[in-house]
Design a protein around this motif. Structure first.
Motif, PDB file in Angstrom:
ATOM      1  N   LEU A 255     106.953  57.969  45.827  1.00 44.09           N
ATOM      2  CA  LEU A 255     106.801  58.984  46.871  1.00 44.09           C
ATOM      3  C   LEU A 255     106.791  60.394  46.278  1.00 44.09           C
ATOM      4  O   LEU A 255     105.959  61.224  46.652  1.00 44.09           O
ATOM      5  N   ILE A 256     107.685  60.654  45.352  1.00 42.94           N
ATOM      6  CA  ILE A 256     107.752  61.986  44.731  1.00 42.94           C
ATOM      7  C   ILE A 256     106.465  62.285  43.968  1.00 42.94           C
ATOM      8  O   ILE A 256     105.884  63.365  44.111  1.00 42.94           O
ATOM      9  N   TRP A 257     105.989  61.338  43.174  1.00 42.72           N
ATOM     10  CA  TRP A 257     104.803  61.576  42.360  1.00 42.72           C
ATOM     11  C   TRP A 257     103.550  61.702  43.234  1.00 42.72           C
ATOM     12  O   TRP A 257     102.834  62.706  43.170  1.00 42.72           O
ATOM     13  N   VAL A 258     103.290  60.712  44.059  1.00 43.46           N
ATOM     14  CA  VAL A 258     102.065  60.722  44.868  1.00 43.46           C
ATOM     15  C   VAL A 258     102.145  61.809  45.941  1.00 43.46           C
ATOM     16  O   VAL A 258     101.176  62.533  46.182  1.00 43.46           O
TER      17      VAL A 258
ATOM     18  N   VAL B 198      97.875  44.394  39.448  1.00 46.42           N
ATOM     19  CA  VAL B 198      96.933  45.496  39.668  1.00 46.42           C
ATOM     20  C   VAL B 198      97.697  46.815  39.782  1.00 46.42           C
ATOM     21  O   VAL B 198      97.285  47.831  39.204  1.00 46.42           O
ATOM     22  N   MET B 199      98.814  46.800  40.501  1.00 50.91           N
ATOM     23  CA  MET B 199      99.627  48.017  40.635  1.00 50.91           C
ATOM     24  C   MET B 199     100.110  48.496  39.263  1.00 50.91           C
ATOM     25  O   MET B 199     100.112  49.696  38.987  1.00 50.91           O
TER      26      MET B 199
ATOM     27  N   LEU C 170      94.131  57.295  42.788  1.00 52.71           N
ATOM     28  CA  LEU C 170      94.773  56.099  42.235  1.00 52.71           C
ATOM     29  C   LEU C 170      96.138  55.875  42.877  1.00 52.71           C
ATOM     30  O   LEU C 170      96.496  54.741  43.216  1.00 52.71           O
ATOM     31  N   GLY C 171      96.907  56.948  43.047  1.00 54.51           N
ATOM     32  CA  GLY C 171      98.222  56.837  43.656  1.00 54.51           C
ATOM     33  C   GLY C 171      98.162  56.347  45.091  1.00 54.51           C
ATOM     34  O   GLY C 171      98.967  55.503  45.503  1.00 54.51           O
ATOM     35  N   VAL C 172      97.212  56.855  45.841  1.00 54.23           N
ATOM     36  CA  VAL C 172      97.043  56.397  47.225  1.00 54.23           C
ATOM     37  C   VAL C 172      96.633  54.923  47.234  1.00 54.23           C
ATOM     38  O   VAL C 172      97.105  54.144  48.077  1.00 54.23           O
ATOM     39  N   ALA C 173      95.803  54.529  46.286  1.00 56.62           N
ATOM     40  CA  ALA C 173      95.403  53.118  46.187  1.00 56.62           C
ATOM     41  C   ALA C 173      96.617  52.234  45.891  1.00 56.62           C
ATOM     42  O   ALA C 173      96.759  51.153  46.486  1.00 56.62           O
TER      43      ALA C 173
ATOM     44  N   ALA D  89     100.485  48.325  47.798  1.00 65.04           N
ATOM     45  CA  ALA D  89     101.869  47.897  47.996  1.00 65.04           C
ATOM     46  C   ALA D  89     102.156  47.645  49.469  1.00 65.04           C
ATOM     47  O   ALA D  89     102.856  46.688  49.812  1.00 65.04           O
ATOM     48  N   ALA D  90     101.617  48.476  50.327  1.00 63.76           N
ATOM     49  CA  ALA D  90     101.858  48.328  51.762  1.00 63.76           C
ATOM     50  C   ALA D  90     101.155  47.092  52.315  1.00 63.76           C
ATOM     51  O   ALA D  90     101.691  46.378  53.162  1.00 63.76           O
ATOM     52  N   ALA D  91      99.942  46.813  51.821  1.00 61.61           N
ATOM     53  CA  ALA D  91      99.162  45.690  52.330  1.00 61.61           C
ATOM     54  C   ALA D  91      99.618  44.356  51.754  1.00 61.61           C
ATOM     55  O   ALA D  91      99.513  43.324  52.404  1.00 61.61           O
ATOM     56  N   ARG D  92     100.097  44.372  50.529  1.00 66.44           N
ATOM     57  CA  ARG D  92     100.519  43.147  49.825  1.00 66.44           C
ATOM     58  C   ARG D  92      99.482  42.031  49.991  1.00 66.44           C
ATOM     59  O   ARG D  92      99.803  40.956  50.510  1.00 66.44           O
TER      60      ARG D  92
END
Length: 153
Positions: free
Chosen positions: A16-19, A87-88, A139-142, A147-150
Motif C-alpha cells: 500500500l505504501i509503495w503503490v 506472477v506477483m 505494474l503495482g496496480v496489476a 492479489a485481490a482477484a486471486r
C-alpha cells in the motif's frame, strides 16, 4: 494477532505504501507541481523522492521477507503456491528493477543537474523518472489487482 495475520498485514501495508505513494505522486503531486517554475518544481521533486524513497526501501525489504513468510505459512513453500503468487513475485522483481534504476541512475543525475542549476537537464531526467514511475505504477496496480482477484492461473 496470529502470526499469519501479522505477516499478511505487514505485507499489505508495504504494498500500500509503495503503490499508493506512486499513485499519489503521479495523479496528484505531478499535476499540482505543473504550475511551478523549474527551479522550485525540480527541487521539490528531489525532496519528495528523498522522503518517499525511505519508505520504498522499507517496502522493498519488507515485501519479500513477509512474502516468503506467507509462502511458508499459507502454501507450505514456493512449490505449493498458486501460479498467481509466482506472477506477483515476478512483477515485484520488475518493480524493484525499475525502482533501483531510478534510485541508482536517474536520481543522482537529476541531483547533479539541480545542483548545477541546469534546469533543462534536470527536467529531462525528471521526464525519464516520470515515465519509469508510470510504468512501475501500472505494474503495482496489476499486482494489487492480481492479489485481490486471486485467479486460478
Amino acid at each position: 494477532m496470529p502470526p499469519y495475520s501479522l505477516v499478511y498485514t505487514l505485507h499489505l501495508l508495504a504494498a500500500l505504501i509503495w503503490v499508493g505513494g506512486m499513485f499519489f505522486a503521479w495523479m496528484v503531486l505531478r499535476p499540482a507541481t505543473g504550475t511551478l517554475q523549474a527551479p522550485e518544481r525540480l527541487t521539490l521533486w528531489l525532496e519528495v523522492f528523498r522522503r518517499f524513497f525511505v519508505w520504498v526501501w522499507i517496502a522493498v525489504v519488507l515485501l519479500p521477507v513477509s512474502g516468503i513468510g506467507l509462502l511458508h505459512m499459507g502454501f507450505s513453500g514456493f512449490d505449493g503456491a498458486p501460479r498467481y503468487v509466482h506472477v506477483m513475485m515476478g512483477l515485484y522483481l520488475a518493480m524493484l528493477a525499475l525502482f533501483l534504476r531510478i534510485q541508482a541512475l536517474q536520481l543522482p543525475s537529476m541531483r547533479r543537474a539541480v545542483d548545477a542549476q541546469d534546469w533543462p537537464a534536470a527536467g529531462a531526467v525528471m521526464g525519464r523518472i516520470r515515465r519509469l514511475v508510470a510504468f512501475n505504477l501500472l505494474l503495482g496496480v496489476a499486482v494489487v489487482a492480481l492479489a485481490a482477484a486471486r485467479p486460478s492461473l
